[in-house]
Design an enzyme around this catalytic site. Structure first.
Site, PDB file in Angstrom:
ATOM      1  N   SER A 189      15.887  36.733  -5.979  1.00  0.00           N
ATOM      2  CA  SER A 189      17.080  37.514  -6.306  1.00  0.00           C
ATOM      3  C   SER A 189      17.916  37.722  -5.059  1.00  0.00           C
ATOM      4  O   SER A 189      17.427  37.610  -3.926  1.00  0.00           O
ATOM      5  CB  SER A 189      16.751  38.888  -6.908  1.00  0.00           C
ATOM      6  OG  SER A 189      16.125  38.755  -8.153  1.00  0.00           O
ATOM      7  N   ASP A 262       2.209  44.311   1.066  1.00  0.00           N
ATOM      8  CA  ASP A 262       0.821  44.202   0.598  1.00  0.00           C
ATOM      9  C   ASP A 262       0.524  45.353  -0.364  1.00  0.00           C
ATOM     10  O   ASP A 262       0.217  46.465   0.049  1.00  0.00           O
ATOM     11  CB  ASP A 262      -0.121  44.244   1.800  1.00  0.00           C
ATOM     12  CG  ASP A 262      -1.553  43.872   1.423  1.00  0.00           C
ATOM     13  OD1 ASP A 262      -1.814  43.708   0.216  1.00  0.00           O
ATOM     14  OD2 ASP A 262      -2.391  43.746   2.325  1.00  0.00           O
ATOM     15  N   ASP A 265      -5.185  44.738  -3.204  1.00  0.00           N
ATOM     16  CA  ASP A 265      -6.354  44.360  -2.405  1.00  0.00           C
ATOM     17  C   ASP A 265      -7.437  43.787  -3.303  1.00  0.00           C
ATOM     18  O   ASP A 265      -7.613  44.203  -4.449  1.00  0.00           O
ATOM     19  CB  ASP A 265      -6.902  45.579  -1.651  1.00  0.00           C
ATOM     20  CG  ASP A 265      -5.916  46.098  -0.620  1.00  0.00           C
ATOM     21  OD1 ASP A 265      -5.352  45.270   0.112  1.00  0.00           O
ATOM     22  OD2 ASP A 265      -5.698  47.319  -0.569  1.00  0.00           O
ATOM     23  N   ASP A 442      22.446  46.501  13.791  1.00  0.00           N
ATOM     24  CA  ASP A 442      22.156  47.696  13.003  1.00  0.00           C
ATOM     25  C   ASP A 442      20.799  47.656  12.315  1.00  0.00           C
ATOM     26  O   ASP A 442      20.418  48.622  11.634  1.00  0.00           O
ATOM     27  CB  ASP A 442      23.233  47.888  11.925  1.00  0.00           C
ATOM     28  CG  ASP A 442      24.625  48.020  12.514  1.00  0.00           C
ATOM     29  OD1 ASP A 442      24.731  48.457  13.674  1.00  0.00           O
ATOM     30  OD2 ASP A 442      25.592  47.667  11.819  1.00  0.00           O
TER      31      ASP A 442
END
Length: 707
Positions: A189, A262, A265, A442
């Protein structure tokens, strides 16, 4: 007498659809005649009603008119009934919902976690869906799936959010890639927001530009929702959602892009060699929770009934394999309020209320790019990320024998990478690093962020191209803004997972058999326009190299010999399928729906991206990429909105809106949208109400309570 016969007929068909023992909550929308469905010239539904639940009712009805089959598949999945309708792939989805205990999660938390206001919205949506089902019994796929209730809607939303967290990929890896799961996670996207510091006219610009599948369970549906309770928004939603997921209201708007911190797990459990269900954690033996689930699988001529075991450890869903026993843990399986957070975002009036909605922290993933009429722009790499022990490598399979790896808390919103009103005047994301969200001067530094968050730090072709374009523009006009969004050129420095630079360095004089192809590629302007021969060659080349990379992710750079072999493949491909090597992108890549096929611009990882799959005669058709696009300019008089869908507002063959936006989409044009009620009614092509059902005798026989 004639009127009485109609009532009797409707009641009898309704009971043919709803089982006699169906139990529903009392209808929250008792008079659908108060709901206006207003269709514009492109068939987009504008839903007007007094209350939010009535608007949700109208949305469900309108969406069912346009795509009832896809809506039903969503709720067949949430009821673990998809297998009995579509077969083995559907049964795998049913199995996953059982494995992840999604319905149990929803049922456990529905009463306490969902607000009364949103419960009413969910019930209104269910009322609208059920009303459509029982007035159109011939369209119902599985009668026993009806009626739907709010928990069905929430279960499906949690499934989608969990898949977006990487559950699908984790299950595939655990099973060595043998599990044929449905590919529902979107692939990319773009999102941009510019404010007065860079825009030529001083207005805020916002682009919503997701790269989703063009069709299927996560294809976008456009709608305008407007109540007298402060809900007035235009945007897109996925089948089964009662709210706008990315859109523009009178004061603000936002876009989403996929991110990859992440969020999940995988643990390997230490099992007891004398007991297949016992595992050890910190010298204490635990026993896997074991359940047997029943799956019904549609087969040619009959339904196969199967039983399968599902397991659960203290870490979460667990799978027993020949290589060991593995559990997964993700925040995507810990919250059912995702849709309600979107509802709060829908009704936000300024940045403060929008940020308050984000602080629900119910979305486990997705970047957000925001803009409003008050000159505010904002980017956040949003997600619900665990607070983890930094002594472990969280990118690898974790030891499932210690409570040190069993996290339970998550980072607050303030911990996430975010940029508010940067001096550059713009924020953007193209699925690349959150630390490259605005001008280089920035950008925020990745230093100081918890390394276990696992943020991506790379750029991609689209992010590099954005910076190339912006460096050329001290000020950005609205037309510049649109040109950036619709750009089809690759950057000068390519950033594909495999380094393909060698292809453009070949000497055509040294390879006379491929001299024409090499010259075409070297002189190509790197634009994916339909008349480009270089774009057609690169498209064929890309999918050839991508297949090798997918089979071997360690393949990172093409050698000269690799390039020669690829050229041989490209030449043979073109001659075999087209009889010539002189082929344009538009001849090779098509936008197809029904019997229609037109040339399609775009290439993988350009800003106006398109990924395609083989169709016939060597051609490919667009399947993932640019699909629904919405652009907004926030002026002092309110937002000016334009949008386009790749096909049309309806998924029903035979509808005039099944394919009436294809040319607009192909030509990178849009149609105007508005939030103004008077304009919608003045330009309407149809104004009507959902059928009035609550006055039929049937409603008196629907008992209270939930199934």
């Amino acid at each position: 007498m004639k009127k009485l016969c109609v009532v009797v007929f409707l009641c009898s068909t309704a009971f043919a659809v709803f089982p006699q023992n169906s139990r529903l909550d009392p209808l929250i929308v008792d008079d659908p005649s108060r709901i206006d469905i207003v269709r514009d010239a492109y068939g987009v539904p504008h839903i007007f009603a007094k209350t939010d639940p009535e608007v949700a009712y109208g949305l469900a009805w309108a969406h069912a008119e346009d795509d009832f089959e896809t809506l039903q598949k969503a709720f067949l999945a949430s009821k673990t009934m998809l297998g009995q309708h579509i077969g083995r792939d559907g049964a795998m989805v049913d199995y996953i919902i059982h494995l992840l205990r999604l319905r149990e999660l929803v049922n456990l938390n529905y009463e306490k976690d969902i607000s009364p206001a949103f419960k009413a919205v969910l019930q209104g949506y269910c009322d609208g869906f059920n009303a459509y089902a029982y007035t159109h019994p011939k369209e119902v796929l599985e009668k026993k799936s009806l009626p739907i209730i709010p928990q069905d809607v929430l279960t499906y939303s949690v499934l989608q959010l969990a898949l977006g967290c990487g559950v699908e990929d984790a299950l595939r890896k655990i099973n060595n890639g043998t599990m044929p799961l449905v590919g529902w996670e979107p692939g990319g996207s773009n999102a941009f927001a510019f404010n007065s510091k860079i825009t030529a006219d001083g207005n805020v610009y916002l682009a919503i530009n997701t790269h989703h599948p063009l069709e299927g369970q996560v294809a976008w549906y456009e709608a305008h929702l407007c109540s007298q309770e402060g809900w007035n928004i235009v945007g897109s939603l996925m089948p089964g959602a009662p709210v706008i997921i990315a859109g523009i209201n009178e004061n603000l708007g936002w876009a989403h892009t996929v991110n990859h911190p992440d969020r999940l797990d995988v643990y390997q459990l230490e099992m007891n060699s004398d007991n297949d269900l016992q595992y050890k954690v910190d010298n204490t033996w635990y026993t896997l929770e074991e359940r047997t689930v029943k799956l019904k699988v549609k087969m040619p001529g009959f339904n196969l009934h199967a039983k399968k075991k599902v397991y659960w450890s203290i870490y979460g869903p667990t799978m027993i394999t020949e290589r060991g026993v593995f559990s997964i843990r993700t925040t995507g399986l810990m919250d059912i309020r995702g849709l309600e957070q979107w509802y709060r975002m829908n009704k936000s009036g300024n940045f403060s209320s929008f940020k308050k909605a984000l602080k629900m922290e119910a979305h486990p993933s997705y970047n957000i790019v925001y803009g409003d009429r008050y000159d505010t722009i904002f980017y956040i790499c949003n997600g619900k990320l665990p607070l983890r022990d930094p002594s472990f490598n969280w990118r690898e399979t974790l030891p499932g024998n210690t409570l040190l790896t069993l996290w339970s808390r998550t980072h607050p919103l303030e911990d996430l990478p975010q940029v508010l009103n940067p001096p550059s005047g713009y924020v953007y994301n193209t699925n690349h690093s959150p630390f490259h969200a605005t001008a280089p001067a920035d950008n925020i530094s990745e230093e100081g962020y918890d390394p276990t968050m696992g943020y991506e730090t790379h750029d991609n072709n689209r992010s590099l191209r954005v910076m190339e374009l912006l460096q050329q523009l001290p000020k950005v006009s609205y037309e510049d803004f649109k040109r950036i969004k619709y750009d089809v050129q690759l950057p000068q420095k390519l950033a594909f997972p495999v380094n393909v630079d060698t292809l453009f360095m070949l000497n055509e004089n040294q390879h006379p058999e491929y001299a024409g192809l090499i010259t075409t590629l070297k002189t190509w302007d790197r634009k994916g326009t339909t008349d480009s021969r270089g774009a057609a060659l690169f498209g064929i080349f890309f999918y050839h190299v991508a297949a090798r990379y997918q089979a071997d992710p360690t393949y990172k750079a093409m050698t000269k010999q690799d390039c020669i072999e690829a050229l041989a493949y490209m030449k043979q491909y073109l001659l075999s399928n087209f009889g010539t090597t002189d082929v344009t992108l538009g001849e090779y890549q098509r936008l197809e729906r029904g019997n229609r096929s037109i040339p399609l611009p775009g290439l993988p990882d350009v800003l106006a991206a398109m990924y395609s799959t083989p169709t016939e005669n060597g051609r490919v058709k667009g399947t993932v990429g640019d699909c629904y696009i919405a652009l907004a300019k926030f002026t002092k008089d309110g937002p000016e909105i334009e949008s386009v869908n790749c096909f049309g507002a309806s998924n029903r063959k035979g509808s005039p809106h099944y394919d009436d936006q294809m040319e607009l989409f192909q030509q990178q044009k849009t149609h105007r949208m508005t939030l103004r009620r008077d304009e919608v009614y003045r330009e309407a092509k149809a104004i009507y109400h959902p059928e009035v059902l609550s006055k039929l005798p049937l409603t008196a026989r629907l008992t209270k309570g939930r199934r």
